[in-house]
Design an enzyme around this catalytic site. Structure first.
Site: not given
Length: 237
Positions: A112, A211, A213
């Site tokens: 990001c 993202h 994660e």
């Protein structure tokens, strides 16, 4: 030995327990994703840029994490009215860490904001408000809500080898990379917004605007940890 993966953090006013003061913080999903991929997370809060080389000598890989907007003066632009809250100390630190990582030939993953910092580090520029170019707010619906968008991954890229033909991703960004000298595009959203880029001259120098994660697919973290297990390749002569 499990590779040490340095990951940059926020420095913000925070509340926990009885305390309400400045703290160095990061969403725990970053560390969990690194650990699940076989690495050890080392948090790197904003520090003295002069210490970046010492840090790079002690870690095996680097993640530039998400966060606030990059200071537009870093890419010779005036702030858009929606560009706010940049952190000069974090900009200084992460740009210095990228200098040090490049010198040490460390594998790097930008996430990001991290993708935007990597573009600016390479001499690139940013579009400061994605809704003005995309015509919608799907990339960042607002508040703490993540947008879900479809991306097309360029076949044969490092990103493609790590995640395959990606479908939906979770994103939370109102800015995007416009110019990215030294990088090639490796994924776009359906609306044309650049969602990933990589440097083909380096073994692992990759960034995504989404993202990873936040989803079960940990391919990017596995790829970073595997790259961190390998000895640093010599710089081209």
């Amino acid at each position: 030995m499990r590779p040490l993966i340095g990951v940059t953090t926020y420095r913000e006013q925070a509340r926990w327990g009885i305390w309400h003061e400045q703290a160095d913080v990061l969403h725990a999903v970053y560390s969990r994703s690194i650990e699940a991929a076989g690495g050890v997370a080392v948090l790197l809060p904003p520090g003295d840029p002069e210490g970046a080389s010492s840090v790079a000598a002690r870690i095996d890989g680097l993640i530039i994490a998400g966060g606030a907007d990059v200071d537009p003066s870093r890419y010779d632009a005036e702030p858009h009215e929606r560009t706010v809250g940049w952190r000069e100390d974090r900009d200084d630190w992460e740009l210095a860490m990228l200098d040090a990582a490049a010198a040490a030939r460390l594998p790097v993953l930008g996430i990001c904001r991290g993708m935007q910092v990597m573009a600016v580090h390479g001499g690139g520029t940013l579009d400061q408000h994605v809704p003005e170019i995309a015509g919608h707010e799907d990339h960042s619906p607002g508040g703490d809500e993540f947008g879900v968008i479809d991306v097309d991954v360029v076949p044969g890229t490092l990103l493609g080898r790590a995640v395959g033909d990606k479908g939906s991703v979770h994103c939370h960004h109102h800015q995007a990379v416009r110019e990215h000298p030294g990088f090639v595009a490796s994924a776009h959203a359906a609306d044309g917004v650049l969602e990933a880029m990589e440097d083909p001259s380096r073994p692992f120098w990759l960034a995504v605007q989404w993202h990873p994660e936040r989803i079960e697919d940990a391919g990017l973290f596995r790829a970073l940890v595997e790259a961190a297990r390998r000895p640093a390749s010599p710089a081209p002569s």
